[in-house]
Scaffold this motif. Structure first.
Motif, PDB file in Angstrom:
ATOM      1  N   ILE A  74      34.190  23.735  22.077  1.00 15.83           N
ATOM      2  CA  ILE A  74      34.732  24.496  23.097  1.00 15.83           C
ATOM      3  C   ILE A  74      34.437  25.855  22.840  1.00 15.83           C
ATOM      4  N   ALA A  75      33.830  26.638  23.743  1.00 12.40           N
ATOM      5  CA  ALA A  75      33.262  27.883  23.257  1.00 12.40           C
ATOM      6  C   ALA A  75      33.689  28.995  24.340  1.00 12.40           C
ATOM      7  N   ALA A  76      34.431  28.536  25.467  1.00 10.11           N
ATOM      8  CA  ALA A  76      35.024  29.412  26.133  1.00 10.11           C
ATOM      9  C   ALA A  76      36.184  28.669  27.451  1.00 10.11           C
ATOM     10  N   VAL A  77      36.986  29.426  27.879  1.00  6.69           N
ATOM     11  CA  VAL A  77      38.023  28.926  28.492  1.00  6.69           C
ATOM     12  C   VAL A  77      38.123  29.597  30.135  1.00  6.69           C
ATOM     13  N   VAL A  78      38.121  28.956  30.983  1.00  3.30           N
ATOM     14  CA  VAL A  78      38.439  29.489  32.591  1.00  3.30           C
ATOM     15  C   VAL A  78      39.843  29.158  32.779  1.00  3.30           C
ATOM     16  N   GLY A  79      40.502  29.964  32.978  1.00  5.09           N
ATOM     17  CA  GLY A  79      42.120  29.637  33.234  1.00  5.09           C
ATOM     18  C   GLY A  79      42.581  30.154  34.518  1.00  5.09           C
ATOM     19  N   TRP A  80      43.888  30.103  34.625  1.00  6.78           N
ATOM     20  CA  TRP A  80      44.544  30.411  36.019  1.00  6.78           C
ATOM     21  C   TRP A  80      45.683  31.400  35.609  1.00  6.78           C
ATOM     22  N   LYS A 105      37.526  33.811  29.162  1.00  2.00           N
ATOM     23  CA  LYS A 105      36.361  34.384  29.628  1.00  2.00           C
ATOM     24  C   LYS A 105      36.325  34.153  31.332  1.00  2.00           C
ATOM     25  N   GLY A 106      37.233  33.671  31.788  1.00  2.00           N
ATOM     26  CA  GLY A 106      37.046  33.717  33.452  1.00  2.00           C
ATOM     27  C   GLY A 106      38.656  33.055  33.788  1.00  2.00           C
ATOM     28  N   LEU A 107      38.644  33.382  35.339  1.00  2.00           N
ATOM     29  CA  LEU A 107      39.688  32.872  35.700  1.00  2.00           C
ATOM     30  C   LEU A 107      39.522  31.982  37.194  1.00  2.00           C
ATOM     31  N   ARG A 108      40.242  31.082  37.510  1.00  2.00           N
ATOM     32  CA  ARG A 108      40.095  30.626  38.926  1.00  2.00           C
ATOM     33  C   ARG A 108      41.281  30.119  39.460  1.00  2.00           C
ATOM     34  N   HIS A 109      41.218  29.689  40.846  1.00  2.00           N
ATOM     35  CA  HIS A 109      42.272  29.143  41.504  1.00  2.00           C
ATOM     36  C   HIS A 109      41.606  28.111  42.624  1.00  2.00           C
TER      37      HIS A 109
END
Length: 280
Positions: A74-80, A105-109
């Motif tokens: 696991i090299a990156a996380v896209v969170g909220w 590294k990123g966010l999303r909804h």
């Protein structure tokens, strides 16, 4: 080397996944933990992955960051975070200063769950996107086809923010229709700060007919023409993909669909592009 730019993990003893409803989704109503991921990756050549959030819960992202700190590959996380919150910048700051915050590294909804097709254009949401931009993160677009016009308008307001379109905006593969999805996708792709995950397509078709490259090819051709190999990322959408295809099948299917690319272009889609977008 291969980067899987989109997968999930969850433990139902820790947190429910309320989107897993109905008998057709029953195969997903179990835990998918790091050991399950490692087994799925075995022998596939995938050496790095991007772990993506599943629920709008502020407690989930710190847990994902810890997993990235402790789970191989696991090299990156896209969170909220709540983009509409007045303290959105503080929320992002707390995640980035978390002991494992370097993996964020990123966010999303889950914009696809919002009834309003123009949700992304609400002033509070635009303020949140500005905070994502200032934090140096990417923003992932999980949208329906009818939300693509608003996404295109929002993207135009943040030319310095990298947007990642999840699952090619979920084209209507099961019905065999291309429009209006294709034209709306092309309009979004006209903005150079948008890249697209070649992911989630198997579950947009009839699950029992998977995997079927013939049915998926028209959609992949549109995506390739719109974004080009330099702005495409491979993603498995595991374990959601299991509704239609096994992990290895998704990889092989994607390779089939990209067979006309040269070696450098395929390496970009399966590896280099994701490493650049997520700073892996």
């Amino acid at each position: 080397m291969t980067v899987d730019a989109h997968h999930h993990l969850w433990d139902l003893d820790v947190r429910d996944q309320p989107w897993i409803v109905g008998p057709e989704m029953e195969p997903l109503r179990r835990d998918f933990r790091p050991a399950d991921l490692q087994e799925a990756l075995r022998g596939t050549g995938v050496d790095a992955t991007v772990l993506v959030q599943t629920v709008s819960d502020p407690d989930e992202t710190p847990e994902l960051l810890v997993l990235a700190d402790t789970v191989d590959r696991i090299a990156a996380v896209v969170g909220w975070v709540d983009l509409t919150a007045r303290d959105v910048r503080e929320q992002i700051g707390r995640l980035q200063t978390h002991p494992s915050g370097r993996w964020l590294k990123g966010l999303r909804h889950q914009v696809e769950d919002e009834p309003d097709p123009d949700w992304l254009l609400r002033p509070a949401v635009l303020n949140g996107l500005a905070a994502v931009e200032d934090a140096g993160l990417v923003y992932e677009l999980l949208v329906r086809v009818d939300q693509l016009p608003a996404a295109t308008k929002a993207v135009a307001q943040f030319p310095q923010l990298t947007f990642v379109l999840d699952h090619c905006a979920k084209p209507p593969v099961a019905s065999g229709e291309l429009q209006p999805w294709a034209d709306r996708l092309r309009a979004l792709a006209a903005h150079p700060n948008v890249v697209c995950k070649l992911s989630g397509l198997v579950t947009e078709d009839e699950w029992a007919r998977q995997p079927d490259p013939v049915r998926l090819r028209p959609y992949v051709d549109v995506v390739l023409e719109a974004f080009g190999p330099r702005r495409l990322l491979f993603g498995s959408d595991w374990p959601v993909c299991l509704l239609a295809a096994e992990y290895r099948q998704v990889i092989e299917l994607t390779k089939q669909l990209l067979a006309d690319l040269d070696d450098r272009q395929r390496a970009a889609v399966f590896d280099a592009n994701a490493r650049a977008v997520y700073d892996i």
